[in-house]
Write an enzyme that holds these catalytic residues in place. Structure first.
Site, mmCIF file in Angstrom:
data_model
loop_
_atom_site.group_PDB
_atom_site.id
_atom_site.type_symbol
_atom_site.label_atom_id
_atom_site.label_comp_id
_atom_site.label_asym_id
_atom_site.label_seq_id
_atom_site.Cartn_x
_atom_site.Cartn_y
_atom_site.Cartn_z
ATOM 1 N N LYS A 50 0.994 -1.335 0.132
ATOM 2 C CA LYS A 50 0.248 -0.009 0.000
ATOM 3 C C LYS A 50 0.781 1.301 0.011
ATOM 4 C CE LYS A 50 -2.524 1.844 3.649
ATOM 5 N NZ LYS A 50 -2.551 3.131 3.674
ATOM 6 N N ASP A 74 -3.436 4.265 -2.050
ATOM 7 C CA ASP A 74 -4.401 4.695 -1.058
ATOM 8 C C ASP A 74 -4.313 6.142 -1.042
ATOM 9 O OD1 ASP A 74 -6.265 4.885 0.855
ATOM 10 O OD2 ASP A 74 -4.836 4.208 2.593
ATOM 11 N N LYS A 77 -7.111 8.236 -1.436
ATOM 12 C CA LYS A 77 -8.462 8.732 -0.981
ATOM 13 C C LYS A 77 -9.194 9.863 -1.762
ATOM 14 C CE LYS A 77 -7.995 6.922 3.865
ATOM 15 N NZ LYS A 77 -6.605 6.303 3.754
ATOM 16 N N ASP A 83 -13.247 14.654 -4.961
ATOM 17 C CA ASP A 83 -13.314 16.206 -5.727
ATOM 18 C C ASP A 83 -14.667 15.765 -6.606
ATOM 19 O OD1 ASP A 83 -12.432 18.385 -6.895
ATOM 20 O OD2 ASP A 83 -10.171 17.797 -6.886
ATOM 21 N N THR A 85 -11.754 6.237 10.557
ATOM 22 C CA THR A 85 -11.875 5.725 11.681
ATOM 23 C C THR A 85 -11.190 6.831 12.829
ATOM 24 O OG1 THR A 85 -9.634 4.687 11.315
ATOM 25 C CG2 THR A 85 -11.397 3.458 11.152
ATOM 26 N N ARG A 145 2.755 -0.988 11.123
ATOM 27 C CA ARG A 145 3.648 -0.994 12.007
ATOM 28 C C ARG A 145 4.124 -2.560 12.372
ATOM 29 N NH1 ARG A 145 0.981 3.996 14.676
ATOM 30 N NH2 ARG A 145 -0.788 2.789 13.518
#
Ligand code: C5P
Length: 245
Positions: A34, A61, A63, A66, A123, A215
């Site tokens: 990603k 990714d 996002k 527009d 989130t 991570r």
């Protein structure tokens, strides 16, 4: 789909050499890598080419959010870059989502169109922020389900969702709608800044198709071993699912 193919490694790093080393080390363990906004803003489209030249697939990714034409043109560029998956904000509305879905199908070559995933409620937003800052009065889960259905009706392939929402989306949107889930942690490890975490097995059992992990792999002493441990747990959950246990 095998367990490893369902693992998406979030390349949340800044430097080209870090990307190159991680992709080399994790090839054969992760199905997709990603590239998020941070890495893309640092290195631009060449980082996508670089990962693809190493033989790996890319989840871009960014996002997008527009007006329909602008989002569709950016989506065309993502297809030309060779992204296998990319994201748009469902909050962009029906016209934007349809324009993106159509543009992707038109632009796609023989390899088939990339999967377009909708981002529903971030989130990082809680119920109070949704209501007081954004004027959205549904509960976060109801808003997620409302937007997941909108995404599906506009021809998107699926959504990105927190582990907490997976089961409800699966029930509402059916088996063929993709659910990509971040916030994955092995049992007993810390959550970092993620508020709603789940183990790989729980996420798959709830109905997730792909797991996004950053991570726990990137910061491990041995990233390959960390990826292998995740895959092992995923394999166990999938086997159990197949046997209905
Ligand atoms: O390091 P960690 O495993 O928490 O990384 C999760 C990745 O998934 C990060 O790249 C993060 O930006 C992304 N993500 C997320 N929550 C979302 C959407 C994307 O954590 N709702």
């Amino acid at each position: 789909m095998e367990a490893g193919e369902r693992l998406i490694v979030a390349l949340d790093v800044k430097r080209r050499e870090q990307v190159q080393n991680l992709v080399e080390e994790l090839q054969g363990y992760a199905g997709i890598f990603k590239v998020g906004l941070e890495l893309f803003c640092h290195l631009g489209p060449p980082v996508v080419s670089m990962i693809r030249e190493q033989g790996a697939r890319v989840f871009l990714d960014l996002k997008l959010h527009d007006i329909p034409r602008t989002a569709a043109q950016a989506a065309r560029a993502a297809v030309r870059m060779g992204a296998s998956m990319f994201t748009v904000h469902v909050a962009g509305g029906r016209d934007m989502l349809r324009s993106v879905a159509e543009a992707v199908h038109e632009e796609a070559g023989t390899g088939g169109p990339p999967k377009v995933l909708g981002v529903t409620v971030l989130t990082s937003l809680g119920a109070e922020q949704l209501k007081d800052e954004l004027g959205l009065t549904r509960s976060p889960l109801d808003q997620v389900l409302f937007w997941a259905e909108l995404a599906r009706s506009c021809g998107l392939s699926g959504v990105v969702a927190s582990p907490r929402e997976v089961e409800a989306i699966r029930t509402r949107c059916g088996r063929d709608f993709l659910i990509v889930t971040p916030g994955i942690r092995l049992a007993g490890s810390g959550a970092d800044d993620q508020k709603r975490v789940s183990t790989p097995a729980q996420a798959l059992r709830s109905g997730a198709d792909y797991l996004v992990v950053g991570r726990p792999i990137l910061q491990a002493e041995n990233p390959r071993r960390a990826a292998a441990a995740l895959i092992q747990e995923m394999e166990g959950a999938l086997e159990c699912q197949n046997k209905n246990c």
